[in-house]
Motif scaffolding. Structure first.
Motif, PDB file in Angstrom:
ATOM      1  N   ARG A 241       0.923  -0.924  -0.327  1.00  0.00           N
ATOM      2  CA  ARG A 241      -0.362  -0.300  -0.491  1.00  0.00           C
ATOM      3  C   ARG A 241       1.051   1.205  -0.568  1.00  0.00           C
ATOM      4  NH1 ARG A 241      -4.042   0.419   4.554  1.00  0.00           N
ATOM      5  NH2 ARG A 241      -4.751   1.998   2.885  1.00  0.00           N
ATOM      6  N   LEU A 244       2.209   1.746  -3.413  1.00  0.00           N
ATOM      7  CA  LEU A 244       1.260   1.327  -4.637  1.00  0.00           C
ATOM      8  C   LEU A 244       2.045   2.483  -5.633  1.00  0.00           C
ATOM      9  CD1 LEU A 244       0.308  -0.773  -6.286  1.00  0.00           C
ATOM     10  CD2 LEU A 244      -2.080   0.440  -5.265  1.00  0.00           C
ATOM     11  N   PRO A 245       2.135   4.052  -5.135  1.00  0.00           N
ATOM     12  CA  PRO A 245       2.068   5.319  -6.088  1.00  0.00           C
ATOM     13  C   PRO A 245       3.280   5.388  -6.793  1.00  0.00           C
ATOM     14  CG  PRO A 245       1.026   6.009  -3.726  1.00  0.00           C
ATOM     15  CD  PRO A 245       1.544   4.096  -3.612  1.00  0.00           C
ATOM     16  N   SER A 248       3.385   2.205  -9.536  1.00  0.00           N
ATOM     17  CA  SER A 248       2.154   3.224 -11.202  1.00  0.00           C
ATOM     18  C   SER A 248       3.045   4.466 -11.361  1.00  0.00           C
ATOM     19  CB  SER A 248       0.656   3.056  -9.764  1.00  0.00           C
ATOM     20  OG  SER A 248       0.901   4.259  -9.215  1.00  0.00           O
ATOM     21  N   ILE A 303      -5.652   6.475 -13.941  1.00  0.00           N
ATOM     22  CA  ILE A 303      -6.120   5.306 -12.532  1.00  0.00           C
ATOM     23  C   ILE A 303      -5.092   5.728 -11.625  1.00  0.00           C
ATOM     24  CG2 ILE A 303      -5.529   2.285 -12.798  1.00  0.00           C
ATOM     25  CD1 ILE A 303      -5.945   2.226 -14.733  1.00  0.00           C
ATOM     26  N   VAL A 304      -3.243   6.339 -12.188  1.00  0.00           N
ATOM     27  CA  VAL A 304      -2.771   6.793 -11.076  1.00  0.00           C
ATOM     28  C   VAL A 304      -2.908   7.449 -10.551  1.00  0.00           C
ATOM     29  CG1 VAL A 304       0.140   6.832 -10.778  1.00  0.00           C
ATOM     30  CG2 VAL A 304      -0.449   5.349 -12.576  1.00  0.00           C
ATOM     31  N   ARG A 306      -5.401   8.027  -9.024  1.00  0.00           N
ATOM     32  CA  ARG A 306      -6.930   8.070  -7.690  1.00  0.00           C
ATOM     33  C   ARG A 306      -5.632   7.425  -6.624  1.00  0.00           C
ATOM     34  NH1 ARG A 306     -11.909   6.406 -11.038  1.00  0.00           N
ATOM     35  NH2 ARG A 306     -11.981   8.442 -10.813  1.00  0.00           N
ATOM     36  N   ILE A 307      -5.107   6.413  -7.378  1.00  0.00           N
ATOM     37  CA  ILE A 307      -4.149   5.648  -6.337  1.00  0.00           C
ATOM     38  C   ILE A 307      -3.931   6.550  -5.279  1.00  0.00           C
ATOM     39  CG2 ILE A 307      -2.022   3.895  -6.055  1.00  0.00           C
ATOM     40  CD1 ILE A 307      -3.088   2.279  -9.083  1.00  0.00           C
ATOM     41  N   GLU A 308      -2.326   7.912  -5.916  1.00  0.00           N
ATOM     42  CA  GLU A 308      -2.432   7.832  -5.440  1.00  0.00           C
ATOM     43  C   GLU A 308      -3.076   8.928  -4.181  1.00  0.00           C
ATOM     44  OE1 GLU A 308       0.556  11.114  -7.812  1.00  0.00           O
ATOM     45  OE2 GLU A 308       1.713   9.512  -7.078  1.00  0.00           O
ATOM     46  N   SER A 310      -5.410   7.872  -3.250  1.00  0.00           N
ATOM     47  CA  SER A 310      -5.837   7.185  -1.989  1.00  0.00           C
ATOM     48  C   SER A 310      -4.987   6.458  -1.294  1.00  0.00           C
ATOM     49  CB  SER A 310      -6.734   5.493  -2.521  1.00  0.00           C
ATOM     50  OG  SER A 310      -6.186   4.856  -3.097  1.00  0.00           O
ATOM     51  N   ARG A 311      -3.477   6.978  -0.826  1.00  0.00           N
ATOM     52  CA  ARG A 311      -2.232   6.786  -0.193  1.00  0.00           C
ATOM     53  C   ARG A 311      -2.532   6.770   0.834  1.00  0.00           C
ATOM     54  NH1 ARG A 311       3.431   8.348  -1.196  1.00  0.00           N
ATOM     55  NH2 ARG A 311       3.819   8.781  -3.181  1.00  0.00           N
TER      56      ARG A 311
END
Lengths: 314, 255
Positions: A241, A244-245, A248, A303-304, A306-308, A310-311
């Motif tokens: 987790r 991930l940022p 990606s 998408i990335v 969005r992932i960032e 949710s860091r």
């Protein structure tokens, strides 16, 4: 003071947009002494537009689609101003860069699309290899933690981060025939990109592992888990987790770097586009190539980000 | 948890935990200077001393979370400070509870407790979850099985940590300041669980400064100072009539 100016007014902005667009496209460029009035009017269009545009962009309650639409409107205005003022040979530019006739010749789009497929393959193969390499190096470095082994892993990371991938590709590709190793250009490209990316990912995963409190490992070991089990069951699931940022983001970079494989004659997007360009003496394939990269990368970047967002905090 | 093993003459003589001449160096600092200790089956031993006196390091040497530089640790008569010993199976037999709980944040309470049963004890998953659930019920957390650590209070987290040790059916449990990170109103719920364990005959070594609790529960008290044992004896005797001036000083400062 912040009252009237900072209020977002979407209807007024839309009105201003169409008025400005109408002026820029419908009226001919003035020549002679009155030109300064024309310049002032053009600048005025943009000042008025921005005065309405900025409050909308910084307003938290304004919906995203409205912000995106107004940003697109600004882009259209800029294009219109450029079209009005630039002394360009539009016909020639259109013929060279936006030539549908060239792209619709038999087999041309097919070759472009096969280039896209090859680029995606290079990306996927090197991504899988680099990820395995990175995790392996980072985990070994953390668990074995032997001075000599650490030295070799650090040396690998430093060397492959210090050489531009394009140089590495050319050197490897031209040296291989004399080394007795037979590799296709595709395999060479995949291996070189995987080694370079693996070096970066080693650092990414190492940071992710080190971010986990040492007490987590102590706690896992005190139950009787082995060092490998503690890594697999306790540390890595938490590292994922955190990592991930960054991971990606590297992924997007890797997809772009597949273009560098054109220098070793892998028929990916850029190589195909350049071949077609010299075949037809026309740059439209390059524009189409750029659009193909965008078609892959635009969804990826969305998408990335969005992932960032949710860091995990802390 | 099962009651204390039958006190056969043999078991009475062989201590559950024995430390012989433990030394520990961190780089150039000599933090443990020859510690001997014996913990009988079912006995509760308290370790006290100011911070940096070596009590926590000594506790960690007992399950080799910290490797002793010199000396031997024996569990139930078997030397575990031996290169050939499988240190993982030793640790599975000795529970450990930490000051800041150290639960695994990505797992539920039940998964935290079941982890060792599945991967160390090699129990089938559903059996491990049943055992984990009963350990959590034992520490009074029947309603919190599916919660993650961040949804639990400090006292509840520490009880999950105790259940995590307990589920492994350990020979002994080591407690490293189990209540010092807790808010005062949560201390008692953890101490209650520990008191119940002690009365059921669990062998325990406890680093703690909870005088009232230790007086009721601990059989033996060992005072550490500067990497050495300066005084040891029955808890009430050491607390009420300390012999060493440093012990008097330390206990005086606690009040």
């Amino acid at each position: 003071m912040t009252g009237t100016l900072s209020q977002p007014r979407p209807m007024l902005l839309a009105l201003m947009f169409f008025a400005g667009l109408g002026y820029l496209l419908a009226t001919p460029v003035t020549t002679g002494a009155a030109i300064w009035m024309d310049v002032a009017a053009t600048v005025g269009v943009f000042i008025l537009f921005l005065l309405l545009f900025v409050p909308l962009q910084i307003d938290r309650r304004a919906p995203d689609w409205l912000k995106n639409l107004s940003a697109f409107a600004l882009f259209v205005l800029l294009a219109a101003a450029f079209f009005r003022w630039a002394d360009a040979d539009w016909g020639r530019l259109g013929h060279l860069f936006f030539n549908f006739e060239v792209m619709s010749r038999p087999g041309v789009m097919l070759r472009m699309l096969s280039g896209l497929w090859i680029a995606v393959q290079v990306f996927l193969f090197s991504l899988v290899l680099a990820t395995l390499l990175g995790i392996f190096m980072a985990v070994v470095r953390s668990i074995v933690n032997d001075a000599l082994l650490n030295f070799f892993i650090d040396a690998y990371v430093d060397v492959f981060r210090a050489v531009p991938p394009i140089v590495l590709l050319l050197v490897t590709y031209s040296a291989l025939p004399y080394s007795g190793i037979v590799l296709s250009p595709f395999a060479t490209g995949v291996v070189v990109l995987a080694l370079v990316e693996g070096a970066y990912l080693t650092e990414v995963f190492r940071a992710g592992i080190e971010a986990i409190n040492r007490n987590q490992v102590l706690s896992a070991r005190s139950i009787g888990l082995s060092a490998w089990q503690a890594m697999r069951l306790v540390v890595l699931p938490q590292s994922v987790r955190i990592v991930l940022p960054d991971y990606s983001n590297r992924l997007i970079g890797l997809m772009k770097r597949t273009a560098e494989c054109s220098v070793i004659a892998i028929a990916e997007i850029l190589k195909v586009a350049q071949d077609l360009q010299s075949q037809f003496v026309n740059a439209t394939p390059l524009i189409v190539g750029a659009l193909l990269y965008m078609a892959v990368l635009f969804p990826m970047t969305r998408i990335v980000s969005r992932i960032e967002r949710s860091r995990p905090r802390n | 948890m099962s009651a204390a093993p039958e006190a056969t003459p043999d078991a009475a003589q062989v201590p559950m935990i024995e430390a012989r001449g433990i030394h520990k160096y961190f780089g150039g600092t000599h933090v443990l200077r020859g510690i001997d200790a014996r913990v009988a089956h079912g006995e509760v031993v308290a370790l006290m001393g100011r911070s940096g006196s070596g009590k926590s390091t000594f506790l960690r040497c007992l399950n080799r979370i910290e490797e002793p530089s010199e000396g031997d640790v024996l569990i139930d008569g078997t030397i575990i400070t031996d290169l050939r010993t499988n240190v993982n199976s030793v640790r599975a037999d000795i529970g450990m509870v930490f000051q800041d709980y150290n639960l695994f944040p990505h797992m539920t309470a039940l998964e935290n407790v079941a982890l060792g049963l599945i991967h160390v004890r090699k129990r089938p998953r559903n059996e491990a979850q049943d055992l984990a659930a009963s350990a959590l019920i034992q520490v009074g957390l029947a309603d919190h099985l599916a919660k993650h650590p961040n949804q639990l209070s400090g006292g509840q987290q520490q009880r999950v940590a105790i259940a995590r040790s307990l589920a492994m059916r350990p020979k002994a449990i080591l407690f490293d300041e189990p209540t010092s990170a807790l808010d005062p109103e949560m201390v008692h719920e953890v101490l209650d669980v520990m008191r119940a364990l002690a009365s059921e005959g669990m062998t325990m070594v406890v680093v703690s400064h909870e005088i009232g609790f230790l007086r009721k529960v601990a059989d033996q008290l060992i005072m550490f100072d500067a990497g050495k044992v300066i005084e040891r004896g029955p808890t009430a005797r050491v607390l009420d009539a300390p012999e060493h001036p440093r012990t008097r000083e330390f206990l005086g400062a606690l009040k």
